[in-house]
Design a protein around this motif. Sequence first.
Motif, PDB file in Angstrom:
ATOM      1  N   GLU A 226      54.895  42.744 -37.231  1.00 55.54           N
ATOM      2  CA  GLU A 226      55.455  41.544 -36.609  1.00 55.54           C
ATOM      3  C   GLU A 226      54.373  40.538 -36.235  1.00 55.54           C
ATOM      4  O   GLU A 226      54.588  39.330 -36.335  1.00 55.54           O
ATOM      5  N   ARG A 227      53.212  41.016 -35.816  1.00 58.26           N
ATOM      6  CA  ARG A 227      52.118  40.098 -35.487  1.00 58.26           C
ATOM      7  C   ARG A 227      51.695  39.306 -36.722  1.00 58.26           C
ATOM      8  O   ARG A 227      51.475  38.097 -36.652  1.00 58.26           O
ATOM      9  N   THR A 228      51.605  40.001 -37.856  1.00 61.15           N
ATOM     10  CA  THR A 228      51.246  39.325 -39.103  1.00 61.15           C
ATOM     11  C   THR A 228      52.356  38.380 -39.541  1.00 61.15           C
ATOM     12  O   THR A 228      52.087  37.276 -40.020  1.00 61.15           O
ATOM     13  N   LEU A 229      53.606  38.817 -39.369  1.00 58.00           N
ATOM     14  CA  LEU A 229      54.745  37.950 -39.681  1.00 58.00           C
ATOM     15  C   LEU A 229      54.634  36.640 -38.919  1.00 58.00           C
ATOM     16  O   LEU A 229      54.769  35.551 -39.500  1.00 58.00           O
ATOM     17  N   ASN A 230      54.386  36.705 -37.628  1.00 57.97           N
ATOM     18  CA  ASN A 230      54.292  35.493 -36.812  1.00 57.97           C
ATOM     19  C   ASN A 230      53.109  34.622 -37.229  1.00 57.97           C
ATOM     20  O   ASN A 230      53.196  33.391 -37.183  1.00 57.97           O
ATOM     21  N   PHE A 231      52.018  35.257 -37.632  1.00 57.87           N
ATOM     22  CA  PHE A 231      50.849  34.506 -38.122  1.00 57.87           C
ATOM     23  C   PHE A 231      51.235  33.636 -39.313  1.00 57.87           C
ATOM     24  O   PHE A 231      50.921  32.441 -39.353  1.00 57.87           O
ATOM     25  N   TYR A 232      51.950  34.214 -40.271  1.00 60.32           N
ATOM     26  CA  TYR A 232      52.337  33.456 -41.453  1.00 60.32           C
ATOM     27  C   TYR A 232      53.418  32.428 -41.135  1.00 60.32           C
ATOM     28  O   TYR A 232      53.377  31.297 -41.658  1.00 60.32           O
ATOM     29  N   LEU A 233      54.372  32.781 -40.295  1.00 59.04           N
ATOM     30  CA  LEU A 233      55.404  31.809 -39.913  1.00 59.04           C
ATOM     31  C   LEU A 233      54.771  30.592 -39.244  1.00 59.04           C
ATOM     32  O   LEU A 233      55.208  29.454 -39.473  1.00 59.04           O
ATOM     33  N   ASN A 234      53.747  30.818 -38.443  1.00 54.79           N
ATOM     34  CA  ASN A 234      53.051  29.714 -37.772  1.00 54.79           C
ATOM     35  C   ASN A 234      52.279  28.832 -38.745  1.00 54.79           C
ATOM     36  O   ASN A 234      51.868  27.720 -38.376  1.00 54.79           O
ATOM     37  N   HIS A 235      52.087  29.314 -39.973  1.00 58.49           N
ATOM     38  CA  HIS A 235      51.398  28.528 -41.001  1.00 58.49           C
ATOM     39  C   HIS A 235      52.379  28.004 -42.048  1.00 58.49           C
ATOM     40  O   HIS A 235      51.972  27.642 -43.162  1.00 58.49           O
ATOM     41  N   GLY A 236      53.649  27.959 -41.699  1.00 56.54           N
ATOM     42  CA  GLY A 236      54.637  27.311 -42.557  1.00 56.54           C
ATOM     43  C   GLY A 236      55.286  28.191 -43.597  1.00 56.54           C
ATOM     44  O   GLY A 236      55.989  27.694 -44.475  1.00 56.54           O
ATOM     45  N   PHE A 237      55.074  29.506 -43.512  1.00 56.13           N
ATOM     46  CA  PHE A 237      55.713  30.409 -44.466  1.00 56.13           C
ATOM     47  C   PHE A 237      57.167  30.646 -44.065  1.00 56.13           C
ATOM     48  O   PHE A 237      57.538  30.533 -42.893  1.00 56.13           O
ATOM     49  N   GLU A 238      57.975  31.004 -45.045  1.00 50.71           N
ATOM     50  CA  GLU A 238      59.387  31.303 -44.855  1.00 50.71           C
ATOM     51  C   GLU A 238      59.617  32.798 -45.042  1.00 50.71           C
ATOM     52  O   GLU A 238      59.155  33.393 -46.010  1.00 50.71           O
ATOM     53  N   ASN A 239      60.329  33.421 -44.112  1.00 51.17           N
ATOM     54  CA  ASN A 239      60.754  34.812 -44.263  1.00 51.17           C
ATOM     55  C   ASN A 239      62.080  34.793 -45.040  1.00 51.17           C
ATOM     56  O   ASN A 239      63.142  34.629 -44.471  1.00 51.17           O
ATOM     57  N   TYR A 240      61.987  34.947 -46.373  1.00 50.02           N
ATOM     58  CA  TYR A 240      63.157  34.734 -47.220  1.00 50.02           C
ATOM     59  C   TYR A 240      63.961  36.007 -47.475  1.00 50.02           C
ATOM     60  O   TYR A 240      65.071  35.954 -48.018  1.00 50.02           O
ATOM     61  N   HIS A 241      63.425  37.160 -47.059  1.00 50.22           N
ATOM     62  CA  HIS A 241      64.171  38.411 -47.200  1.00 50.22           C
ATOM     63  C   HIS A 241      63.547  39.447 -46.275  1.00 50.22           C
ATOM     64  O   HIS A 241      62.329  39.466 -46.071  1.00 50.22           O
ATOM     65  N   THR A 242      64.388  40.297 -45.709  1.00 46.23           N
ATOM     66  CA  THR A 242      63.926  41.437 -44.928  1.00 46.23           C
ATOM     67  C   THR A 242      64.636  42.676 -45.454  1.00 46.23           C
ATOM     68  O   THR A 242      65.870  42.669 -45.595  1.00 46.23           O
ATOM     69  N   SER A 243      63.880  43.705 -45.749  1.00 45.92           N
ATOM     70  CA  SER A 243      64.479  44.922 -46.299  1.00 45.92           C
ATOM     71  C   SER A 243      65.364  45.599 -45.266  1.00 45.92           C
ATOM     72  O   SER A 243      65.195  45.420 -44.055  1.00 45.92           O
ATOM     73  N   GLU A 244      66.305  46.388 -45.758  1.00 50.01           N
ATOM     74  CA  GLU A 244      67.077  47.237 -44.864  1.00 50.01           C
ATOM     75  C   GLU A 244      66.155  48.324 -44.294  1.00 50.01           C
ATOM     76  O   GLU A 244      65.313  48.858 -45.011  1.00 50.01           O
ATOM     77  N   LYS A 245      66.310  48.628 -43.025  1.00 52.61           N
ATOM     78  CA  LYS A 245      65.443  49.631 -42.387  1.00 52.61           C
ATOM     79  C   LYS A 245      65.497  50.973 -43.107  1.00 52.61           C
ATOM     80  O   LYS A 245      64.519  51.718 -43.164  1.00 52.61           O
TER      81      LYS A 245
END
Length: 202
Positions: free
Chosen positions: A161-180
Amino acid sequence: MIKASKIHKERVIQLLAECIDTNKSVNWIVKQDADRKQRIRHLIDYSFDACVDLEQIYLNEDENGVIISSMSDDKLPFLEEAYLTARFVLQVTGVDGIAKALRREDYINSFHPQDHEFIYIWFIAVDKNQQGKGIGSKMLKEIIDKSNKENMPIYLETSEERTLNFYLNHGFENYHTSEKEMFGFDLYFLRKLPENFDSSSS
């Protein structure tokens, strides 16, 4: 940034090994036995050898940060690829883990574009003693500049999640999340399209 060469291998392994030791996605691939830490180093070694001759590994000038990336259409010579694959099985996943690794790779690839080239980020890491100083951001921005200049999207996945937020803060889009249930954790699929993106010119 500077392009890494084979003389930088040990520094790249050192930087990444200390940063991804607890990474859920990495540890899902790596065989969890008494040699786990060494297997993580073998995984980085494999990634380095797969990308270094393609000139897609970057260090910052002080060698405190690294990005391992590749271009989607980069292909290694057949024998070299076969050798690296065999090494990956023996040193990283173990023979009993190869089916799981291939299943993960097929799943990830199914969400990547097939009609245009893209930049793929394998890993990004910064020396733990140098984190919080903007080193990773500066390096990523150079990859983004390359993406805009060459009209190529950037794709990657992360389980952290920390890495996710790093990329989101740089304009990346989370376009898919796998099923757990797929991996036992969320795997986030990220992309950043270049400015004025036109897939027909790729």
